[in-house]
Each structure stands twice: as C-alpha cells, then as structure tokens.
Design an enzyme around this catalytic site. Structure first.
Site: not given
Ligand SMILES: NC(=O)c1ccc[n+]([C@@H]2O[C@H](COP(=O)([O-])OP(=O)(O)OC[C@H]3O[C@@H](n4cnc5c(N)ncnc54)[C@H](OP(=O)(O)O)[C@@H]3O)[C@@H](O)[C@H]2O)c1
Length: 332
Positions: A203, A207
């Site tokens: 994750d 980003k």
C-alpha cells in the site's frame, strides 16, 4: 442559488463509497452553500440494492451495471471506490475516454495504470483526480502541485500507511511484539483480516509511486520501489531504537540523485527530535522538500470514511469547476 448541476456516479458502495454517496444525498444543501455547485447522486454501482440500503441512500439508486451508469448522460463525474486493480482501472479509463471526470481513492489502480488513464483523459478532455488515494483527507497532491509550480522536488518522505503506523506506535508504547499487536489492530478494525497489502508495504509503495510520478514527471511503477514491510520488526528492534533515542516507523521515501531518484519503503529509525516520531496511531505525515521552499510538512488523517470522503468531494468540485485543467498530469 447554485448555477451548475453536477451529476455524480459512485462505483462501489463500501466504507468510502457509502460515505460519499450519503454525503451527496444528505449533505446536499451544505455542499451547495460551500461550493456553489449542486451535486446530485445519479446512482451507485454495487452488487445489489442492499448496498444502497446499507449506505443510507435507498435501494432505487443502485445499479448493477457499471458501464451503463458511466454512460448515463446525466453523469458528469464518476467516483471510483471499488478498490483493487480490475475492473477498477478499466472502468476509470473507460469513463475518462467518454469525457467523464474521474475521482478515485484507488492507489493500486492509479499507480499501476497511470499512463493508460492519462491517455484516456487526454482523449476525453476529462480530468483524473486522486487526492484521496494518498494521505486520505490531507490536501497533499494539491500542495505538491502548488509547490512544483516554482520548485524542483528534491526529497519526499512519508508515513502514509495508518495500519503499520498504528502497529509500530503501539509496539513502542507498550513494548509489545509484532504478532499480538497485529491481532489487536485487526480486532479494532485498524488492520484487514488479510493484512499483507499494509504490513508488507505494498500500500505504501502504491502511494509513493503516485507521489514520485508527479514529482519526477514520469510514470513510476510500484515495482521500481525497493520494499520492506514491518512483519520482521520485533519488540527488541523497538527497544533498541528507544535506547538510541528514537523509534521505528514505516517510511516511504524518494531522494533525487544525479541520475534519477532512489525510492524505498522500509522500517526506518526516527530520532525523537524528528517530528515524524510524534505521528501516532493511524495518522499520516508527508514531508515535501523543494529547492526553493525547503521542507514542508503535512499531517492529518490518512484514512477513514469522513476524511477520505472530504478529499473525494473536494476533487469532484475541483473537476466540475476547472474541467480537464484540474487533472493530474506528469511534468507538463
Ligand atoms: N477505507 C479507507 O479509509 C480508505 C482511505 C483511502 C483510500 N481508500 C481506497 O478507497 C477504495 C475503497 O475502499 P473501501 O475501504 O471503501 O473498501 P470496501 O469497503 O471494501 O468497499 C469497496 C466496495 O466495492 C465493492 N466492489 C468491489 N469490486 C466490485 C465489483 N467487481 N463489482 C461490484 N462491487 C464491487 C465491494 O463489494 P463487496 O464488499 O461485495 O466485495 C465493496 O462494497 C480502495 O481503493 C481503498 O484503497 C480507502
């Protein structure tokens, strides 16, 4: 009286989509006062009408045909909050090519498929907006863009994953080990039943890939990022960091070099006099270092339905106001 009516479709009525759809229906007059626009929920895409009931928008607004909803001439802006790579990425590109602005919180789809999405946005003269995909409610991409108007970005550093920050700050506060702290985070709803995407740093790498793509002006694929998760961090490592006057946080970082940039996600020693050591629980912080402005630090809630829907609603309004000029772009 608002002058402009903006029709919105929401793909996915889960945690975030439910909150966005609910706000469009129940907070319409406040949003109209604040933005001067009339935002109208045309429909939500979900597996069945019960999702509409759960989201508090009624069963009749739910469609089980995403493509028909995107193509509805009443729809000006498509909000994609299904999550995952597909069908989300294909639906985003389809909507953009059809001239619909797209607002998404989906870092995985955007980080992996950015070139195709930007090409579709160019074809459709539409805007791709993804403020909510990095840093939840923090106005991060808009700040990065503003800084980039007059700066070269030298460095980026972020605590961008709330789950791992919750686990590491709890391990530090309680001297606890990784496995029981993960179990507690799962019981409290801070970690998913399958925590891999968070705890192994995927994750955070999605980003960072979005931030680095913007900062470097080229598509940075998440696979280019060196990635180490937190599952190997022990209570002993944290005690050792404490003894050295600091703590451990999962840091997503980009450092510009002579021939490009180094990109990494890794558990990192943070000294106590660094503001990042005070980023607690599920909060996020991102430091942007520009060659004129120096370091700029942004801090706020990186997840949760209310902060995330705040960023999504702002993106809808910005796309409605500025059209394709509001779109995310690489180095133009
Ligand atoms: N949660 C946060 O705080 C947060 C913050 C920032 C960004 N985001 C991003 O926002 C997006 C949504 O997150 P979320 O927390 O709202 O997830 P969620 O609660 O799981 O919601 C996703 C919804 O989309 C539905 N869905 C997924 N694929 C579908 C398909 N092929 N057909 C029909 N329905 C489908 C799911 O239905 P089922 O449940 O039936 O599968 C679910 O209702 C993700 O990209 C996430 O990374 C989330």
């Amino acid at each position: 009286m608002a002058e402009q009516r903006i029709g919105v479709a929401v793909l996915g009525l889960g945690n975030i989509g439910g909150a966005v759809a609910r706000a469009l229906v129940h907070d319409a007059s406040a949003l109209e006062r604040q933005s001067g626009l009339t935002l109208e929920l045309v429909g939500g895409f979900a597996r069945g009408p019960e999702y509409g009931e759960r989201a508090g928008i009624g069963r009749e607004r739910v469609s089980s045909d995403a493509e028909a909803l995107i193509d509805d001439p009443q729809v000006d802006v498509v909000v994609e909050v299904l999550g995952g790579e597909q069908p989300a990425a294909a639906l985003i590109s389809r909507a953009l090519a059809a001239g619909k602005h797209v607002v998404t919180a989906n870092k995985e789809a955007v980080s992996k498929h950015l070139p195709a999405m930007l090409a579709a946005a160019r074809d459709g003269n539409s805007a791709l907006m993804c403020e909510a995909s990095v840093g939840g409610g923090i106005p991060l991409l808009v700040s990065l863009r503003q800084i980039m108007a007059t700066n070269r970005i030298e460095r980026l550093r972020g605590i961008v994953n709330g789950t791992t920050n919750f686990i590491l700050s709890k391990m530090d506060a309680e001297g606890a080990d990784y496995a029981p702290t993960l179990a507690e985070a799962q019981a409290l709803g801070y970690a998913e039943p399958d925590p891999t995407a968070d705890v192994e740093g995927f994750d955070a790498s999605y980003k960072l890939a979005i931030l680095a793509s913007l900062a470097l002006g080229r598509h940075v694929h998440p696979q280019e990022i060196s990635r180490t998760g937190i599952s190997g961090v022990t209570a002993l490592d944290i005690a050792d960091a404490r003894a050295r006057g600091g703590t451990i946080r999962l840091i997503a970082g980009m450092q510009r070099t002579d021939d490009g940039a180094t990109l990494s996600v890794a558990p990192t020693f943070i000294p106590n006099d660094d503001l990042f050591s005070r980023v607690m629980s599920n909060f996020n912080a991102i430091e942007i270092v520009g060659d004129r402005v120096g370091p700029v630090l942004l801090h706020g809630q990186g997840a949760g339905p209310s902060p995330t829907s705040s960023a999504i609603l702002s993106d809808i309004i910005e796309a409605a106001r500025a059209g394709s000029a509001a779109s995310l772009r690489l180095g133009e």
